[in-house]
Design an enzyme around this catalytic site. Sequence first.
Site, PDB file in Angstrom:
ATOM      1  N   PRO A   1       0.802  -1.225   0.000  1.00 26.79           N
ATOM      2  CA  PRO A   1       0.000   0.000   0.000  1.00 26.79           C
ATOM      3  C   PRO A   1       0.835   1.277   0.000  1.00 26.79           C
ATOM      4  O   PRO A   1       1.887   1.348   0.627  1.00 26.79           O
ATOM      5  CB  PRO A   1      -0.837  -0.111   1.279  1.00 26.79           C
ATOM      6  CG  PRO A   1      -0.089  -1.045   2.151  1.00 26.79           C
ATOM      7  CD  PRO A   1       0.605  -2.006   1.234  1.00 26.79           C
ATOM      8  N   ASN A   2       0.309   2.251  -0.720  1.00 25.46           N
ATOM      9  CA  ASN A   2       0.843   3.615  -0.814  1.00 25.46           C
ATOM     10  C   ASN A   2       2.139   3.730  -1.611  1.00 25.46           C
ATOM     11  O   ASN A   2       2.619   4.831  -1.840  1.00 25.46           O
ATOM     12  CB  ASN A   2       1.024   4.252   0.567  1.00 25.46           C
ATOM     13  CG  ASN A   2      -0.290   4.399   1.281  1.00 25.46           C
ATOM     14  OD1 ASN A   2      -1.249   4.925   0.725  1.00 25.46           O
ATOM     15  ND2 ASN A   2      -0.359   3.914   2.508  1.00 25.46           N
TER      16      ASN A   2
ATOM     17  N   ARG B   1       4.763  11.128  -1.908  1.00 25.23           N
ATOM     18  CA  ARG B   1       4.437  10.849  -0.511  1.00 25.23           C
ATOM     19  C   ARG B   1       5.669  11.005   0.382  1.00 25.23           C
ATOM     20  O   ARG B   1       6.646  10.289   0.216  1.00 25.23           O
ATOM     21  CB  ARG B   1       3.915   9.411  -0.426  1.00 25.23           C
ATOM     22  CG  ARG B   1       3.665   8.928   0.954  1.00 25.23           C
ATOM     23  CD  ARG B   1       3.213   7.472   0.931  1.00 25.23           C
ATOM     24  NE  ARG B   1       3.169   6.981   2.282  1.00 25.23           N
ATOM     25  CZ  ARG B   1       3.715   5.846   2.669  1.00 25.23           C
ATOM     26  NH1 ARG B   1       4.329   5.075   1.815  1.00 25.23           N
ATOM     27  NH2 ARG B   1       3.646   5.480   3.922  1.00 25.23           N
TER      28      ARG B   1
ATOM     29  N   TYR C   1      10.813   8.960   2.121  1.00 25.60           N
ATOM     30  CA  TYR C   1      10.850   7.966   1.055  1.00 25.60           C
ATOM     31  C   TYR C   1      11.594   8.418  -0.192  1.00 25.60           C
ATOM     32  O   TYR C   1      11.766   7.641  -1.120  1.00 25.60           O
ATOM     33  CB  TYR C   1       9.423   7.545   0.686  1.00 25.60           C
ATOM     34  CG  TYR C   1       8.686   6.949   1.865  1.00 25.60           C
ATOM     35  CD1 TYR C   1       9.039   5.701   2.365  1.00 25.60           C
ATOM     36  CD2 TYR C   1       7.663   7.645   2.499  1.00 25.60           C
ATOM     37  CE1 TYR C   1       8.387   5.159   3.460  1.00 25.60           C
ATOM     38  CE2 TYR C   1       7.003   7.114   3.583  1.00 25.60           C
ATOM     39  CZ  TYR C   1       7.369   5.874   4.063  1.00 25.60           C
ATOM     40  OH  TYR C   1       6.726   5.341   5.149  1.00 25.60           O
TER      41      TYR C   1
ATOM     42  N   ASN D   1       7.773  -5.549  -0.691  1.00 23.06           N
ATOM     43  CA  ASN D   1       7.664  -4.424   0.240  1.00 23.06           C
ATOM     44  C   ASN D   1       6.218  -4.375   0.700  1.00 23.06           C
ATOM     45  O   ASN D   1       5.353  -3.879  -0.020  1.00 23.06           O
ATOM     46  CB  ASN D   1       8.068  -3.107  -0.423  1.00 23.06           C
ATOM     47  CG  ASN D   1       8.051  -1.942   0.550  1.00 23.06           C
ATOM     48  OD1 ASN D   1       7.445  -2.012   1.609  1.00 23.06           O
ATOM     49  ND2 ASN D   1       8.710  -0.860   0.169  1.00 23.06           N
TER      50      ASN D   1
ATOM     51  N   ALA E   1       2.906  -0.628   5.133  1.00 22.84           N
ATOM     52  CA  ALA E   1       2.402  -0.615   6.511  1.00 22.84           C
ATOM     53  C   ALA E   1       1.886  -1.983   6.959  1.00 22.84           C
ATOM     54  O   ALA E   1       1.840  -2.260   8.160  1.00 22.84           O
ATOM     55  CB  ALA E   1       1.299   0.437   6.657  1.00 22.84           C
TER      56      ALA E   1
ATOM     57  N   GLU F   1      11.998  -9.514   2.107  1.00 20.92           N
ATOM     58  CA  GLU F   1      11.259  -8.324   2.552  1.00 20.92           C
ATOM     59  C   GLU F   1      12.156  -7.104   2.372  1.00 20.92           C
ATOM     60  O   GLU F   1      13.316  -7.117   2.798  1.00 20.92           O
ATOM     61  CB  GLU F   1      10.870  -8.477   4.027  1.00 20.92           C
ATOM     62  CG  GLU F   1      10.143  -7.288   4.596  1.00 20.92           C
ATOM     63  CD  GLU F   1       9.878  -7.415   6.090  1.00 20.92           C
ATOM     64  OE1 GLU F   1       9.485  -6.399   6.687  1.00 20.92           O
ATOM     65  OE2 GLU F   1      10.070  -8.509   6.669  1.00 20.92           O
TER      66      GLU F   1
ATOM     67  N   HIS G   1      12.375  -2.602   2.410  1.00 19.91           N
ATOM     68  CA  HIS G   1      11.798  -1.315   2.809  1.00 19.91           C
ATOM     69  C   HIS G   1      12.741  -0.204   2.382  1.00 19.91           C
ATOM     70  O   HIS G   1      13.962  -0.333   2.524  1.00 19.91           O
ATOM     71  CB  HIS G   1      11.580  -1.248   4.322  1.00 19.91           C
ATOM     72  CG  HIS G   1      10.625  -2.278   4.815  1.00 19.91           C
ATOM     73  ND1 HIS G   1       9.254  -2.139   4.680  1.00 19.91           N
ATOM     74  CD2 HIS G   1      10.837  -3.476   5.397  1.00 19.91           C
ATOM     75  CE1 HIS G   1       8.673  -3.211   5.181  1.00 19.91           C
ATOM     76  NE2 HIS G   1       9.604  -4.040   5.622  1.00 19.91           N
TER      77      HIS G   1
ATOM     78  N   ARG H   1      12.656   4.347  12.894  1.00 15.46           N
ATOM     79  CA  ARG H   1      11.479   5.209  12.782  1.00 15.46           C
ATOM     80  C   ARG H   1      10.602   5.070  14.021  1.00 15.46           C
ATOM     81  O   ARG H   1      11.055   4.639  15.074  1.00 15.46           O
ATOM     82  CB  ARG H   1      10.721   4.845  11.497  1.00 15.46           C
ATOM     83  CG  ARG H   1      11.588   5.167  10.265  1.00 15.46           C
ATOM     84  CD  ARG H   1      10.865   5.179   8.988  1.00 15.46           C
ATOM     85  NE  ARG H   1       9.695   6.040   9.025  1.00 15.46           N
ATOM     86  CZ  ARG H   1       8.657   5.901   8.212  1.00 15.46           C
ATOM     87  NH1 ARG H   1       8.647   4.960   7.296  1.00 15.46           N
ATOM     88  NH2 ARG H   1       7.628   6.708   8.288  1.00 15.46           N
TER      89      ARG H   1
END
Length: 149
Positions: A9-10, A17, A22, A73, A76, A97, A99, A106
């Site tokens: 998502p996103n 964004r 990012y 990825n 969230a 995985e 990111h 974070r």
Amino acid sequence: MKILILHGPNLNFLGKREPGIYGSTTLEEINNSLQVLAQDLKAEVDFFQSNHEGALIDKLQSAHSLVDAVVFNPGAYTHYSLALRDAVASMQVPVIEVHLSNIHAREEFRHQSVIAPVAAGQITGFGPASYLLGLRAAVTLVQSGRKKI
């Protein structure tokens, strides 16, 4: 060798964004870089992005016997989707995985990944290069014939 690049998502809003976190690279630019690297590595890549948990699960399940590895990825969903965790756990191919940001540096709620324990490995914090490193890791695992190092 076929690798699925799965974006959660996103990620379709990359470049717009929160560029301070990012960066300004778009998802299309990341995919283009992955395509170039895949050619160098003699791999074929297939791309899929969804903002919907069920669509990501469906893609994992349908790709199960069609790909040699997955670079994922989960966005969230990383932090709470037990359904995606179970889908990754059921894969018979390596899942890496990735990111863009360092999730461990974070907000505290981002420090936990429910995906990491069932993934072959996790690459985090290298911006768009996280995907390139993930693709290299996936190819290495496929060539070694192992699901995990």
